[in-house]
Design an enzyme around this catalytic site. Sequence first.
Site, PDB file in Angstrom:
ATOM      1  CD  GLU A  59      28.398  -4.495 -32.032  1.00 33.56           C
ATOM      2  OE1 GLU A  59      28.956  -3.658 -32.764  1.00 33.56           O
ATOM      3  OE2 GLU A  59      28.810  -4.763 -30.882  1.00 33.56           O
ATOM      4  CB  THR A  87      37.642   8.458 -25.957  1.00 35.58           C
ATOM      5  OG1 THR A  87      37.079   7.139 -25.984  1.00 35.58           O
ATOM      6  CG2 THR A  87      39.108   8.409 -26.382  1.00 35.58           C
ATOM      7  CG  HIS A  89      33.989   4.055 -27.473  1.00 35.51           C
ATOM      8  ND1 HIS A  89      33.342   4.077 -28.691  1.00 35.51           N
ATOM      9  CD2 HIS A  89      34.083   2.748 -27.117  1.00 35.51           C
ATOM     10  CE1 HIS A  89      33.051   2.834 -29.049  1.00 35.51           C
ATOM     11  NE2 HIS A  89      33.493   2.010 -28.105  1.00 35.51           N
ATOM     12  CG  ASN A 114      21.341  -3.156 -18.760  1.00 39.32           C
ATOM     13  OD1 ASN A 114      22.376  -3.759 -19.003  1.00 39.32           O
ATOM     14  ND2 ASN A 114      21.238  -1.850 -18.898  1.00 39.32           N
ATOM     15  NE  ARG A 128      29.651  -2.967  -9.793  1.00 44.22           N
ATOM     16  CZ  ARG A 128      30.598  -2.407  -9.044  1.00 44.22           C
ATOM     17  NH1 ARG A 128      31.843  -2.839  -9.115  1.00 44.22           N
ATOM     18  NH2 ARG A 128      30.313  -1.414  -8.218  1.00 44.22           N
TER      19      ARG A 128
END
Length: 155
Positions: A59, A87, A89, A114, A128
């Site tokens: 989103e 998976t 995903h 980003n 991180r």
Amino acid sequence: MAHLEADLRVDPKHRFVIIASRWNPRIVDRLVEGARQTFAGYGLAPTALDVVRVPGAWEIPLAAQRAAASGRYQGVVALGCVVRGDTRHFEHVADRCAEGLMRVALDHGVPVANGVLAVERHEDAEARAGGALGNKGEEAALAALEMAQLLGRLP
């Protein structure tokens, strides 16, 4: 020949927005705090920074697009954490999030930093998010500050 480069001075007229996922809050909350502290450390007034929370990394680009299109912000910082699972995903979310963020920046001419982590393991994310490898929220805030200033200098 002109040499254009930005520094990290904050323009008092600039506003920034952090768009952060609520997914993986232990990691993302530390990224958000790193970005907030960085903006404050460089002199950005607390009233010039908004934080928008979204359900997950998927989103983030839509919220970034709305923020960039508003004309209210000189930079967007996207923060989230996607951890590889069993998976595909992971690839769908992480890759499409990055592509969407780039599209927002190019379509609206607003820097979009980003800071969405795409990691193999939770330990990689912790490293991180204030661990051994620094805080990517801090790095994203620095990139947004620098690019906002640089774009103000470009013809």
